[in-house]
Enzyme design. Sequence first.
Site, PDB file in Angstrom:
ATOM      1  N   GLY A   1       0.829  -1.194   0.000  1.00 22.27           N
ATOM      2  CA  GLY A   1       0.000   0.000   0.000  1.00 22.27           C
ATOM      3  C   GLY A   1       0.858   1.236   0.000  1.00 22.27           C
TER       4      GLY A   1
ATOM      5  N   GLN B   1       3.189   9.942   1.547  1.00 24.07           N
ATOM      6  CA  GLN B   1       4.485   9.276   1.412  1.00 24.07           C
ATOM      7  C   GLN B   1       5.256   9.740   0.183  1.00 24.07           C
ATOM      8  OE1 GLN B   1       2.736   5.141   2.172  1.00 24.07           O
ATOM      9  NE2 GLN B   1       4.794   4.947   3.031  1.00 24.07           N
TER      10      GLN B   1
ATOM     11  N   CYS C   1       6.832  -0.687   6.499  1.00 27.72           N
ATOM     12  CA  CYS C   1       6.340   0.517   5.818  1.00 27.72           C
ATOM     13  C   CYS C   1       7.447   1.023   4.901  1.00 27.72           C
ATOM     14  CB  CYS C   1       5.972   1.574   6.855  1.00 27.72           C
ATOM     15  SG  CYS C   1       5.381   3.122   6.138  1.00 27.72           S
ATOM     16  N   LEU C   2       7.077   1.431   3.692  1.00 27.63           N
ATOM     17  CA  LEU C   2       8.080   1.939   2.755  1.00 27.63           C
ATOM     18  C   LEU C   2       8.759   3.202   3.279  1.00 27.63           C
ATOM     19  CD1 LEU C   2       6.140   1.408  -0.605  1.00 27.63           C
ATOM     20  CD2 LEU C   2       7.945  -0.033   0.358  1.00 27.63           C
TER      21      LEU C   2
ATOM     22  N   HIS D   1      -3.455   0.751   8.421  1.00 31.65           N
ATOM     23  CA  HIS D   1      -2.089   1.267   8.282  1.00 31.65           C
ATOM     24  C   HIS D   1      -2.056   2.442   7.292  1.00 31.65           C
ATOM     25  CE1 HIS D   1       2.433   0.639   7.755  1.00 31.65           C
ATOM     26  NE2 HIS D   1       2.114   1.451   6.764  1.00 31.65           N
ATOM     27  N   GLU D   2      -2.680   2.253   6.117  1.00 27.17           N
ATOM     28  CA  GLU D   2      -2.620   3.297   5.092  1.00 27.17           C
ATOM     29  C   GLU D   2      -3.377   4.546   5.525  1.00 27.17           C
ATOM     30  OE1 GLU D   2      -0.457   3.119   2.888  1.00 27.17           O
ATOM     31  OE2 GLU D   2      -0.034   1.003   3.241  1.00 27.17           O
TER      32      GLU D   2
ATOM     33  N   HIS E   1      -1.623   6.981   7.782  1.00 27.86           N
ATOM     34  CA  HIS E   1      -0.707   7.925   7.130  1.00 27.86           C
ATOM     35  C   HIS E   1      -1.386   9.278   6.885  1.00 27.86           C
ATOM     36  CE1 HIS E   1       2.971   5.710   6.228  1.00 27.86           C
ATOM     37  NE2 HIS E   1       2.273   4.666   5.806  1.00 27.86           N
TER      38      HIS E   1
HETATM   39 NI    NI Z   1       3.203   2.778   5.522  1.00 21.33          NI
END
Ligand code: NI
Length: 177
Positions: free
Chosen positions: A47, A52, A100-101, A142-143, A146
Amino acid sequence: MAVREVLRMGHPVLREKARPVEALGSPGLRALVADMKETMAAQDGAGLAAPQIGVGERVVIFGVDQNPRYPDAEAVPFTVLVNPKITMLTREVESDWEGCLSVPGMRGVVPRYTRIRYTGFDEEGNPIDRVAEGFHARVVQHECDHLDGILYPQRMTDMSTFGFTRELFPGEDIADD
Ligand code: NI
């Protein structure tokens, strides 16, 4: 379309509350979603949220098709979700590993609600209204975090599980981000 740089934990945009998208179906929103798709694919992620890549708007994408990074996880339908709202359908939480990226090379155990309803729109303005459980529910929580400036370490309750992937899972073929 372009693969965009993914901001890392510590960048101020990742701590900000993102603003709602006002023009669904606009060229700008379509371009943002296209860049997000390309960036997520390039990173082999489950995701990605607009902040991000430095855009403070309430847009997330997610989807897992037997991702090698999550070998035990069930598939999650590929979804573009704009202006999402989450309703918890249970008080039950389950703890599992997340990455997480924006926190590359690390993993931690995070408690998440096991059953949620989420609503919102795709990039063209079509409504989305789904109930999700398990890994699917985890990814959405999670997404959407953000969009409120929250990264998963802020949701952890046992920081002793937070560490570098290669140290936590030696010898396992797990991606580094
Ligand atoms: Ni993330």
